[in-house]
Scaffold this motif. Structure first.
Motif, PDB file in Angstrom:
ATOM      1  N   ALA A 109      10.543  19.191 -23.584  1.00 35.85           N
ATOM      2  CA  ALA A 109      12.191  19.292 -22.925  1.00 35.85           C
ATOM      3  C   ALA A 109      12.017  18.061 -21.566  1.00 35.85           C
ATOM      4  O   ALA A 109      13.145  18.106 -22.040  1.00 35.85           O
ATOM      5  N   THR A 110      11.297  18.372 -20.744  1.00 38.25           N
ATOM      6  CA  THR A 110      11.015  17.275 -19.789  1.00 38.25           C
ATOM      7  C   THR A 110      11.850  15.793 -20.370  1.00 38.25           C
ATOM      8  O   THR A 110      12.319  14.821 -20.306  1.00 38.25           O
ATOM      9  N   GLY A 111      10.413  15.472 -21.720  1.00 39.48           N
ATOM     10  CA  GLY A 111      10.981  13.821 -22.525  1.00 39.48           C
ATOM     11  C   GLY A 111      12.256  14.335 -22.897  1.00 39.48           C
ATOM     12  O   GLY A 111      12.949  13.049 -22.915  1.00 39.48           O
ATOM     13  N   VAL A 112      12.479  14.845 -23.615  1.00 45.22           N
ATOM     14  CA  VAL A 112      13.908  14.695 -23.839  1.00 45.22           C
ATOM     15  C   VAL A 112      15.216  14.738 -23.255  1.00 45.22           C
ATOM     16  O   VAL A 112      15.652  13.573 -23.599  1.00 45.22           O
ATOM     17  N   VAL A 113      14.646  15.279 -21.771  1.00 50.70           N
ATOM     18  CA  VAL A 113      15.948  15.111 -21.284  1.00 50.70           C
ATOM     19  C   VAL A 113      15.751  13.202 -20.119  1.00 50.70           C
ATOM     20  O   VAL A 113      16.839  12.987 -20.353  1.00 50.70           O
ATOM     21  N   VAL A 114      14.931  13.057 -20.182  1.00 51.51           N
ATOM     22  CA  VAL A 114      14.211  12.270 -19.535  1.00 51.51           C
ATOM     23  C   VAL A 114      14.806  10.797 -20.317  1.00 51.51           C
ATOM     24  O   VAL A 114      15.501   9.901 -19.528  1.00 51.51           O
ATOM     25  N   GLY A 115      14.102  11.099 -21.611  1.00 49.48           N
ATOM     26  CA  GLY A 115      14.608   9.628 -22.685  1.00 49.48           C
ATOM     27  C   GLY A 115      16.670   9.552 -22.814  1.00 49.48           C
ATOM     28  O   GLY A 115      16.609   8.962 -22.645  1.00 49.48           O
ATOM     29  N   HIS A 116      16.970  10.561 -22.764  1.00 46.98           N
ATOM     30  CA  HIS A 116      18.412  10.500 -22.090  1.00 46.98           C
ATOM     31  C   HIS A 116      18.936  10.430 -21.313  1.00 46.98           C
ATOM     32  O   HIS A 116      20.021   8.937 -21.265  1.00 46.98           O
ATOM     33  N   ALA A 117      18.333  10.772 -19.795  1.00 46.22           N
ATOM     34  CA  ALA A 117      19.294  10.395 -18.779  1.00 46.22           C
ATOM     35  C   ALA A 117      18.971   8.522 -18.455  1.00 46.22           C
ATOM     36  O   ALA A 117      19.759   7.645 -18.152  1.00 46.22           O
ATOM     37  N   SER A 118      17.605   8.509 -18.998  1.00 44.95           N
ATOM     38  CA  SER A 118      17.589   7.209 -17.940  1.00 44.95           C
ATOM     39  C   SER A 118      18.545   5.732 -18.858  1.00 44.95           C
ATOM     40  O   SER A 118      17.953   4.728 -18.204  1.00 44.95           O
ATOM     41  N   ARG A 119      19.242   6.221 -20.106  1.00 43.16           N
ATOM     42  CA  ARG A 119      20.129   4.842 -20.535  1.00 43.16           C
ATOM     43  C   ARG A 119      21.825   5.032 -20.016  1.00 43.16           C
ATOM     44  O   ARG A 119      21.866   4.047 -19.847  1.00 43.16           O
ATOM     45  N   GLN A 120      21.054   6.024 -18.858  1.00 38.79           N
ATOM     46  CA  GLN A 120      22.547   6.393 -17.902  1.00 38.79           C
ATOM     47  C   GLN A 120      21.693   5.657 -17.089  1.00 38.79           C
ATOM     48  O   GLN A 120      22.859   5.406 -15.751  1.00 38.79           O
ATOM     49  N   ALA A 121      20.996   5.803 -16.119  1.00 42.64           N
ATOM     50  CA  ALA A 121      20.147   5.528 -15.142  1.00 42.64           C
ATOM     51  C   ALA A 121      19.816   3.708 -14.388  1.00 42.64           C
ATOM     52  O   ALA A 121      19.467   3.599 -15.804  1.00 42.64           O
ATOM     53  N   ARG A 122      19.913   3.278 -13.513  1.00 38.36           N
ATOM     54  CA  ARG A 122      19.488   2.086 -12.997  1.00 38.36           C
ATOM     55  C   ARG A 122      18.040   1.501 -13.145  1.00 38.36           C
ATOM     56  O   ARG A 122      17.458   0.730 -13.699  1.00 38.36           O
ATOM     57  N   GLY A 123      16.910   2.911 -12.899  1.00 41.09           N
ATOM     58  CA  GLY A 123      15.275   2.949 -12.614  1.00 41.09           C
ATOM     59  C   GLY A 123      14.926   3.280 -13.369  1.00 41.09           C
ATOM     60  O   GLY A 123      14.812   4.818 -13.454  1.00 41.09           O
ATOM     61  N   PRO A 124      15.223   3.351 -15.006  1.00 37.10           N
ATOM     62  CA  PRO A 124      14.947   4.795 -16.323  1.00 37.10           C
ATOM     63  C   PRO A 124      13.122   5.181 -16.070  1.00 37.10           C
ATOM     64  O   PRO A 124      12.899   6.146 -16.319  1.00 37.10           O
ATOM     65  N   GLU A 125      12.125   3.513 -15.661  1.00 40.19           N
ATOM     66  CA  GLU A 125      10.883   4.086 -15.329  1.00 40.19           C
ATOM     67  C   GLU A 125      10.533   4.876 -14.342  1.00 40.19           C
ATOM     68  O   GLU A 125      10.050   5.998 -13.859  1.00 40.19           O
ATOM     69  N   ALA A 126      11.542   5.011 -13.987  1.00 41.78           N
ATOM     70  CA  ALA A 126      11.338   5.605 -11.353  1.00 41.78           C
ATOM     71  C   ALA A 126      11.809   7.126 -12.367  1.00 41.78           C
ATOM     72  O   ALA A 126      11.279   7.998 -11.957  1.00 41.78           O
ATOM     73  N   SER A 127      12.641   7.700 -13.535  1.00 39.78           N
ATOM     74  CA  SER A 127      12.963   8.928 -14.105  1.00 39.78           C
ATOM     75  C   SER A 127      12.091   9.096 -15.107  1.00 39.78           C
ATOM     76  O   SER A 127      11.783  10.502 -14.484  1.00 39.78           O
ATOM     77  N   MET A 128      11.131   8.496 -15.350  1.00 36.24           N
ATOM     78  CA  MET A 128      10.316   9.342 -15.972  1.00 36.24           C
ATOM     79  C   MET A 128       9.053   9.119 -15.473  1.00 36.24           C
ATOM     80  O   MET A 128       9.069  10.382 -15.527  1.00 36.24           O
ATOM     81  N   LEU A 129       9.224   9.061 -14.247  1.00 39.32           N
ATOM     82  CA  LEU A 129       7.471   8.960 -13.470  1.00 39.32           C
ATOM     83  C   LEU A 129       8.269  10.660 -12.439  1.00 39.32           C
ATOM     84  O   LEU A 129       7.334  11.037 -12.017  1.00 39.32           O
ATOM     85  N   LEU A 130       9.111  10.338 -12.255  1.00 40.78           N
ATOM     86  CA  LEU A 130       9.782  11.985 -11.262  1.00 40.78           C
ATOM     87  C   LEU A 130       9.594  12.670 -12.316  1.00 40.78           C
ATOM     88  O   LEU A 130       9.058  13.707 -11.798  1.00 40.78           O
ATOM     89  N   GLY A 131      10.347  12.453 -13.577  1.00 39.41           N
ATOM     90  CA  GLY A 131      10.778  13.293 -14.080  1.00 39.41           C
ATOM     91  C   GLY A 131       9.060  14.156 -14.978  1.00 39.41           C
ATOM     92  O   GLY A 131       8.923  15.541 -14.788  1.00 39.41           O
ATOM     93  N   ILE A 132       8.433  13.459 -15.923  1.00 42.99           N
ATOM     94  CA  ILE A 132       6.746  13.349 -16.508  1.00 42.99           C
ATOM     95  C   ILE A 132       6.072  13.593 -15.566  1.00 42.99           C
ATOM     96  O   ILE A 132       5.359  15.679 -15.119  1.00 42.99           O
TER      97      ILE A 132
END
Length: 371
Positions: free
Chosen positions: A82-105
């Motif tokens: 579930a976190t991967g689904v949300v992070v995968g979609h949210a990272s398209r809108q975020a400036r730092g997708p790697e940071a969102s992956m690190l924080l979320g997952i």
């Protein structure tokens, strides 16, 4: 949802007590998980809603895993999905997708380890559950990011093809302006001269009228030449341009040519055919490979353009122009116009599924067309 089999197995074996509470907890986890997936994939829903649901599933999963232990820790990999689904979609809108992956997952994986430690799990179990959570989240997020990148590349290819067509139209407009600008100005001047001298000198007026006729016929011939062959850009130049355009679009291009050079007429016609066919391959076919071959036996020359794409359409194409199914074009003017041009030169156009898959456009014209 197959991960729910482990808590269900514990419930069936009598290891989750009280049973009614276990049923309620499992149903709640499943409902929240489904809600996360549905809202994350729905572009109309603000991203804060699935993010809030992930927080809710994290808390709920931690409570039930610590409370029931055993197979209930398998709910953490489900949380990772579930976190991967949300992070995968949210990272398209975020400036730092790697940071969102690190924080979320990374965050839910840390919660998994903490829950295992609080629940008294051994180190191997904690490490295995945390690894499953991280893997599930990362794989899901990366796959969604790849789909997003593929979509962006496909859109970029469409835009490049449209830009190329626009540039060609602009170039053709400039050619027509160069062809007709001076000629029409000259015809206007001579027409004014006829009006001025018609009464005084009929012979001079007739000469000026003859000049207008000559200039008009010459301009008409130049326009016909420009329309049929784009004035001076023949088969060789079009093949070079086609190879470059296909490579830029990510299509592996192979160009084969056999036979002596062509006269100007067939050369221009086949150049037009290459341009039309390659434009359709880039814009509509979805192909990865394209082969262009030209064979001249001295009497007739055959151009074949074969790709391995299927296109978004899939209908059987109609060379009369009503449909170009493999390229997804209905009612388009490209193939119909190409067919009409070849018919004037006693040529033929065939388009349809190629043997072995893909699509084939075959154009045949006589080396010395009838006038």
């Amino acid at each position: 949802m197959i991960l729910l089999v482990w808590p269900l197995w514990d419930m069936a074996g009598g290891h989750a007590e009280p049973l009614w509470l276990a049923c309620v907890a499992l149903a709640a986890v499943a409902a929240v998980h489904v809600a996360i997936v549905l809202t994350a994939f729905d572009g109309r829903v603000p991203m804060r809603i699935p993010i809030s649901l992930v927080v809710a599933q994290t808390g709920l999963t931690s409570v039930v895993a610590v409370g029931f232990k055993g197979g209930w820790y398998s709910l953490f990999p489900l949380l990772g999905l579930a976190t991967g689904v949300v992070v995968g979609h949210a990272s398209r809108q975020a400036r730092g997708p790697e940071a969102s992956m690190l924080l979320g997952i990374g965050g839910v994986s840390a919660v998994c380890g903490l829950a295992g430690w609080v629940g008294g799990e051994d180190g191997t179990s904690i490490l295995g559950n945390s690894y499953g959570t991280i893997t599930a989240g990362l794989v899901t997020a990366v796959i969604l990011r790849l789909f997003s990148a593929i979509t962006l590349l496909r859109d970029a290819r469409e835009e490049l093809a449209e830009a190329a067509v626009t540039q060609e139209r602009l170039r053709f407009s400039r050619d027509l302006h160069d062809l007709l600008g001076h000629t029409l100005s000259l015809m206007v001047v001579k027409a004014q001269a006829i009006r001025l001298v018609a009464d005084r000198d009929p012979v001079l007026a007739a000469e000026q009228a003859t000049d207008i006729e000559t200039v008009g016929r010459r301009a008409l011939g130049e326009v016909r030449q420009a329309v049929s062959g784009y004035r001076g850009r023949g088969l060789a130049d079009e093949l070079d341009a086609a190879r470059t355009a296909l490579c830029d679009a990510g299509v592996d291009a192979t160009v084969l040519r056999d036979g002596p050079p062509l006269p100007a007429g067939p050369d221009a016609l086949l150049g037009w055919a290459v341009r039309e066919g390659v434009t359709n391959v880039i814009r509509h076919s979805g192909a990865r490979r394209c082969e262009i071959s030209v064979r001249n036996d001295g009497e007739r020359v055959v151009l074949e353009l074969k790709d391995d794409g299927v296109g978004p359409g899939g209908a059987v194409p109609d060379v009369n122009g009503s449909e170009y199914g493999a390229y997804g074009v209905r009612g388009g003017h490209g193939l119909r116009g190409l067919t009409e041009r070849m018919a004037v030169a006693d040529g033929t156009v065939e388009a349809g599924p190629a043997p072995g898959g893909g699509f084939l456009l075959a154009v045949t014209v006589p080396v010395t067309p009838s006038l």
